[in-house]
Design an enzyme around this catalytic site. Structure first.
Site, PDB file in Angstrom:
ATOM      1  N   GLU A 280      -7.950   6.061 -10.901  1.00 22.57           N
ATOM      2  CA  GLU A 280      -7.931   6.357 -12.346  1.00 22.57           C
ATOM      3  C   GLU A 280      -6.554   6.124 -12.964  1.00 22.57           C
ATOM      4  OE1 GLU A 280      -9.451  10.292 -12.981  1.00 22.57           O
ATOM      5  OE2 GLU A 280     -11.522   9.580 -12.963  1.00 22.57           O
TER       6      GLU A 280
ATOM      7  N   LEU B 254       0.823  -1.211   0.000  1.00 23.53           N
ATOM      8  CA  LEU B 254       0.000   0.000   0.000  1.00 23.53           C
ATOM      9  C   LEU B 254       0.857   1.261   0.000  1.00 23.53           C
ATOM     10  CD1 LEU B 254      -2.796  -1.015   2.560  1.00 23.53           C
ATOM     11  CD2 LEU B 254      -2.710  -1.383   0.080  1.00 23.53           C
TER      12      LEU B 254
ATOM     13  N   ARG C 202       1.598   7.992  -8.530  1.00 22.93           N
ATOM     14  CA  ARG C 202       1.987   7.075  -7.454  1.00 22.93           C
ATOM     15  C   ARG C 202       1.650   5.635  -7.830  1.00 22.93           C
ATOM     16  NH1 ARG C 202       3.779   9.434  -2.700  1.00 22.93           N
ATOM     17  NH2 ARG C 202       3.281  11.648  -2.645  1.00 22.93           N
ATOM     18  N   SER C 203       2.583   4.738  -7.513  1.00 26.79           N
ATOM     19  CA  SER C 203       2.409   3.327  -7.864  1.00 26.79           C
ATOM     20  C   SER C 203       3.320   2.503  -6.957  1.00 26.79           C
ATOM     21  CB  SER C 203       2.830   3.138  -9.322  1.00 26.79           C
ATOM     22  OG  SER C 203       3.106   1.788  -9.581  1.00 26.79           O
TER      23      SER C 203
ATOM     24  N   HIS D  98      -3.303   4.233  -2.571  1.00 29.65           N
ATOM     25  CA  HIS D  98      -4.306   3.326  -1.981  1.00 29.65           C
ATOM     26  C   HIS D  98      -4.977   3.980  -0.775  1.00 29.65           C
ATOM     27  CE1 HIS D  98      -1.417   0.180  -3.616  1.00 29.65           C
ATOM     28  NE2 HIS D  98      -2.545  -0.160  -4.184  1.00 29.65           N
TER      29      HIS D  98
END
Ligand code: PAF
Length: 283
Positions: free
Chosen positions: A150, A33, A186-187, A37
């Site tokens: 998205e 996370l 963000r990833s 998230h």
């Protein structure tokens, strides 16, 4: 905070909420996370009485076994992050057999062409795997609302289609992309970038913003060529695809139509790390 590994125990715990007519929100995740998230979770908490966060690394959506193996897993850290937001959150973290039963395989869906472009073209079977696991999670939790980012815009559209073709009574809430200060979306994969890659990857969002400006006056072909040229001149990233597509059907833009919404999509590699991003071109 309650953490369930078994569907039956989760269902028992949610049954009082359901009887009381409470709104149940689901945030499906594969763990690792990050702020993106946590933003989804906070959005869910604003409009739902009970929020369930699922943490499950779904084997059927990986077309590459090495990717599945390398996928970051840290349940304890994830639980701590969620606990810091609210003790009331329920975590559902089943193992593969608990969720799928004996056969861990994908169902095949007809997503009306949404799954054969962009990510679907480059990751065979990926969206059948996503559709299968999300359907199983919906069956286990029976949420009123489910929250998706998205950043995975194609996934979001496919999940909307899934609820339509499978008649699943859940409201799908799409949440805006959260970005690092540089603009990089963000990833979980950003953690694998080294400092230089992380800095240089901001180029993806810079390019997307520029395509938005060009979109006002230039054709899709012109913008495609322009983006490909930008990446050719930029040694830090390798472009996998750039597309301008209809925001609903995800069909590649050939001719702009009045009143339609379009989005630009990029997938690019920084070393062996695959990054994706997208931006609305007209609102
Ligand atoms: O976006 C993700 O993390 C996954 O694709 C999802 C929706 C949790 C399904 O495994």
């Amino acid at each position: 905070m309650q953490v369930f590994k078994e569907k039956e125990l989760l269902k028992q715990s949610l049954s009082n909420n359901k009887l009381a007519g409470n709104t149940i929100g689901l945030v499906p995740t594969m763990g690792a996370l990050h702020e993106g998230h946590l933003y989804l979770v906070k959005e869910a908490l604003k409009s739902c009485d009970q929020v369930v966060v699922s943490i499950f690394v779904n084997p059927t959506q990986f077309d590459n076994p090495e990717d599945l193996e390398k996928y970051p897993r840290n349940l304890e850290k994830d639980i701590n992050l969620l606990q810091n937001i609210s003790e009331e959150i329920i975590v559902f973290t089943p193992n593969a057999n608990e969720l799928y039963g004996d056969l861990i395989i994908s169902e095949h869906f007809d997503f009306d062409g949404l799954d054969i472009v962009m990510e679907g073209k480059h990751r065979t079977g990926h969206f059948d795997g996503v559709g299968t696991v999300v359907k199983l999670l919906f069956e286990a939790v029976e949420p009123n609302k489910a929250f998706f980012g998205e950043k995975d815009y194609q996934q979001l559209q496919i999940i909307r289609k899934l609820t339509e073709i499978e008649n699943i009574p859940v409201e799908i809430v799409g949440c805006p992309i959260l970005r690092e200060e540089s603009g990089l979306a963000r990833s979980s994969r950003n953690e694998r970038l080294n400092d230089l890659q992380r800095e240089k990857a901001a180029f993806i969002f810079e390019t997307l913003k520029e395509t938005k400006t060009l979109f006002g006056t230039k054709s899709a072909n012109y913008i495609n060529d322009w983006v490909e040229q930008q990446f050719r001149n930029y040694p830090f990233l390798e472009l996998e695809y750039f597309e301008i597509s209809d925001a609903k059907t995800l069909k590649k833009l050939t001719e702009k139509r009045e009143g339609e919404h379009y989005r630009a999509f990029i997938a690019a590699y920084a070393g062996d790390i695959r990054l994706i991003d997208n931006l609305a071109l007209n609102n």
